[in-house]
Motif scaffolding. Structure first.
Motif, PDB file in Angstrom:
ATOM      1  N   GLY A   5     -10.871  -8.139   7.024  1.00 30.34           N
ATOM      2  CA  GLY A   5     -10.454  -7.886   5.650  1.00 30.34           C
ATOM      3  C   GLY A   5      -8.946  -7.918   5.486  1.00 30.34           C
ATOM      4  N   VAL A   6      -8.221  -7.424   6.496  1.00 28.89           N
ATOM      5  CA  VAL A   6      -6.757  -7.512   6.470  1.00 28.89           C
ATOM      6  C   VAL A   6      -6.321  -8.974   6.385  1.00 28.89           C
ATOM      7  CG1 VAL A   6      -4.655  -7.138   7.836  1.00 28.89           C
ATOM      8  CG2 VAL A   6      -6.383  -5.337   7.677  1.00 28.89           C
ATOM      9  N   SER A   7      -6.984  -9.833   7.161  1.00 31.38           N
ATOM     10  CA  SER A   7      -6.612 -11.251   7.147  1.00 31.38           C
ATOM     11  C   SER A   7      -6.893 -11.888   5.798  1.00 31.38           C
ATOM     12  CB  SER A   7      -7.342 -12.000   8.262  1.00 31.38           C
ATOM     13  OG  SER A   7      -8.716 -12.210   7.972  1.00 31.38           O
ATOM     14  N   LYS A   8      -7.972 -11.470   5.138  1.00 37.01           N
ATOM     15  CA  LYS A   8      -8.290 -12.036   3.828  1.00 37.01           C
ATOM     16  C   LYS A   8      -7.323 -11.524   2.757  1.00 37.01           C
ATOM     17  CE  LYS A   8     -11.572 -14.773   4.990  1.00 37.01           C
ATOM     18  NZ  LYS A   8     -11.381 -16.237   4.838  1.00 37.01           N
ATOM     19  N   ALA A   9      -6.947 -10.264   2.838  1.00 40.83           N
ATOM     20  CA  ALA A   9      -5.941  -9.748   1.915  1.00 40.83           C
ATOM     21  C   ALA A   9      -4.605 -10.460   2.117  1.00 40.83           C
ATOM     22  CB  ALA A   9      -5.782  -8.241   2.116  1.00 40.83           C
ATOM     23  N   THR A  10      -4.291 -10.771   3.370  1.00 40.51           N
ATOM     24  CA  THR A  10      -3.066 -11.521   3.666  1.00 40.51           C
ATOM     25  C   THR A  10      -3.144 -12.926   3.077  1.00 40.51           C
ATOM     26  OG1 THR A  10      -2.803 -10.273   5.714  1.00 40.51           O
ATOM     27  CG2 THR A  10      -1.540 -12.311   5.512  1.00 40.51           C
ATOM     28  N   GLY A  11      -4.306 -13.551   3.176  1.00 40.87           N
ATOM     29  CA  GLY A  11      -4.468 -14.877   2.577  1.00 40.87           C
ATOM     30  C   GLY A  11      -4.260 -14.852   1.070  1.00 40.87           C
ATOM     31  N   GLU A  12      -4.753 -13.808   0.420  1.00 43.70           N
ATOM     32  CA  GLU A  12      -4.515 -13.672  -1.024  1.00 43.70           C
ATOM     33  C   GLU A  12      -3.025 -13.576  -1.327  1.00 43.70           C
ATOM     34  OE1 GLU A  12      -8.665 -11.197  -1.951  1.00 43.70           O
ATOM     35  OE2 GLU A  12      -6.704 -10.247  -2.270  1.00 43.70           O
TER      36      GLU A  12
END
Length: 267
Positions: free
Chosen positions: A153-160
């Motif tokens: 989830g951290v990686s997806k928030a970073t992608g956003e």
């Protein structure tokens, strides 16, 4: 769209759902780290349209984005329990390479596959299971800050956030789709979370189609079907993208059959 659409991670679950629903709607360029099975390819796709490469390979990514009009970026490690070295390399560094290559190549837009795990920590013990309800109380709409439930989830928030940066500084049109629980044919059997977050294959393909066609700048939307009980709002996707989901987990029994097909109770 006159130019091809690059679909990264084309062989994964989301990629297969998109291609099954939109196979003939676009000229595709498909990228995956593994050769794609023949039954995963839309009609008309030839070897020249398939790139076997890792999204962390900057040269391969830059070659893949040349001449495309849009990118649907799905590639990465999809495991919720993925270790940090993998999410850092595949999901964060790979996504940054993709955005940078798209910006440098003059690509118009990137549709980024985010995840419900980017906000999974809003689901607390106190709120579960009552959080999934038919009114708007506690409903997330995409305007809230990320609250990841794991390193994935951290990686997806970073992608956003990378998408926000490349929109603001490089004029890319960017949609981030926080995908719920994608399953084919029917919702998951467990009700509270799986059915509230259900995204059907039909609605998945339609939502990504709207992300490719609609007029917007930068958006975060939720990728779920029109489920009666849900924790995520789809109003922004309706309003900005023209998303019109056709499926609803409430129309199915716990056995996964549409209610009209379920056996009647015995007298």
């Amino acid at each position: 769209m006159d130019e091809p659409v690059l679909l990264t991670g084309a062989g994964g679950r989301v990629g297969r759902a998109i291609l099954a629903g939109l196979g003939g709607a676009y000229d595709w360029r498909l990228l995956d780290r593994e050769p794609l099975a023949a039954d995963a390819l839309p009609a008309g796709i030839g070897d020249e349209d398939v790139v076997v490469a890792d999204v962390t390979d900057e040269t391969a990514v830059r070659d893949a984005v040349e001449g495309v009009g849009a990118v649907v970026h799905l590639a990465g490690d999809p495991r919720p329990n993925a270790p940090w070295d993998s999410v850092l390399s595949n999901n964060i560094d790979g996504t940054q390479k993709l955005f940078a290559a798209a910006a440098d190549a003059g690509v118009d837009r990137v549709v980024f596959a985010s995840s419900n795990h980017a906000v999974g920590a809003y689901e607390t013990d106190d709120r579960t299971p009552d959080m999934y309800r038919t009114d708007d109380e506690f409903r997330l709409d995409g305007s809230e800050l990320p609250r990841p439930s794991n390193l994935y989830g951290v990686s997806k928030a970073t992608g956003e956030t990378l998408g926000r940066f490349y929109h603001d500084h490089h004029d890319l049109t960017v949609a981030c789709v926080r995908i719920g629980n994608l399953t084919k044919d029917h919702p998951p059997k467990e009700y509270e979370r799986g059915q509230a977050m259900w995204l059907s294959h039909r609605d998945c393909a339609h939502l990504f189609d709207r992300c490719l066609r609609a007029d917007y700048g930068y958006e975060i939307v939720y990728g779920i079907s029109d489920n009666d009980r849900r924790y995520y709002s789809i109003e922004r996707a309706r309003e900005v993208l023209g998303y019109d989901p056709q499926d609803n987990s409430a129309e199915y029994t716990f056995e996964g059959k549409p209610k009209e097909e379920a056996e009647p109770d015995s007298a």
